[in-house]
Design an enzyme around this catalytic site. Sequence first.
Site, short mmCIF file in Angstrom:
data_model
loop_
_atom_site.label_atom_id
_atom_site.label_comp_id
_atom_site.label_asym_id
_atom_site.label_seq_id
_atom_site.Cartn_x
_atom_site.Cartn_y
_atom_site.Cartn_z
N TYR A 14 3.52 8.07 0.31
CA TYR A 14 3.41 6.63 0.71
C TYR A 14 3.71 6.63 2.19
O TYR A 14 3.77 5.51 2.55
CB TYR A 14 4.36 5.98 -0.21
N HIS A 19 2.03 -0.75 3.15
CA HIS A 19 3.54 -0.93 2.36
C HIS A 19 4.61 -0.64 2.86
O HIS A 19 5.67 -1.10 2.54
CB HIS A 19 3.02 -0.75 0.88
N TYR A 68 11.40 2.00 -5.48
CA TYR A 68 10.05 1.67 -5.45
C TYR A 68 10.01 0.21 -4.98
O TYR A 68 11.00 -0.46 -5.20
CB TYR A 68 9.10 2.09 -6.59
N ASN A 70 8.45 -2.65 -5.93
CA ASN A 70 8.73 -3.64 -6.54
C ASN A 70 9.61 -3.92 -7.17
O ASN A 70 10.14 -4.96 -7.89
CB ASN A 70 7.45 -3.54 -7.75
N ASP A 95 6.13 -5.63 4.92
CA ASP A 95 4.65 -6.04 5.36
C ASP A 95 4.40 -7.41 4.82
O ASP A 95 4.63 -7.89 3.74
CB ASP A 95 3.79 -5.05 4.59
N ASN A 116 5.95 -8.70 -4.33
CA ASN A 116 6.70 -8.39 -5.65
C ASN A 116 8.03 -7.60 -5.26
O ASN A 116 9.33 -7.80 -5.92
CB ASN A 116 6.35 -7.40 -6.54
#
Length: 202
Positions: A14, A19, A68, A70, A95, A116
């Site tokens: 990632y 994100h 993570y 969320n 973001d 989220n």
Amino acid sequence: MLILAGLGNPEPKYEKNRHNVGFMAVDAIARKWGTAPWRARFQGLACEGQVNTADGPVKLLLFKPKTYYNESGRAVGEAMKFFKLTPADVIVFHDEIDMAPGRFRMKIGGGAAGNNGIRSVTSQVGDAFRRGRIGVGHPGHKDAVMHYVLGDFHKVEHQWLDPMLDAIADALPFAAAGDDERFQAEVMRLAPAPKADPRKPA
């Protein structure tokens, strides 16, 4: 002390995602102002530093949750409670798909607008924390949003992204002094980006 938390996902796959631009912003700040090595704390990675302001030095906790995206609020809330800070002592960089690529805006309070990660932080600390919103643009249709934000920045996007990240780090003394309006203006002065439709590529 000021907590500067970036939102992102912790796995290497990632790392270059849109994100993860919050992580990128905190990394840029760490390169300029961080003095201690990154280490595991508060369900994330933390690095301490200091920034000089007109009113004197301000201690920094640079923070990347590993919960993570969320579930970022669990880690941010733990760090805030440990240092007995208020939401006003926390800036969350993230973001923002509803802003054109390269635009930067500071905001306090308000809703999560479908983000989220912001919703998670709000659930843990309330909505009065400070937000550093980094425009990444919108893919044009809501069904494409997840694929878009979990996609890497294209090479051409680094023409605006890299200067913006450097500008966030360079302008940080204004944020540390509590002047979010001046911080926002200085970032845009150092890394100007045209106002544009967020659904059109930069």
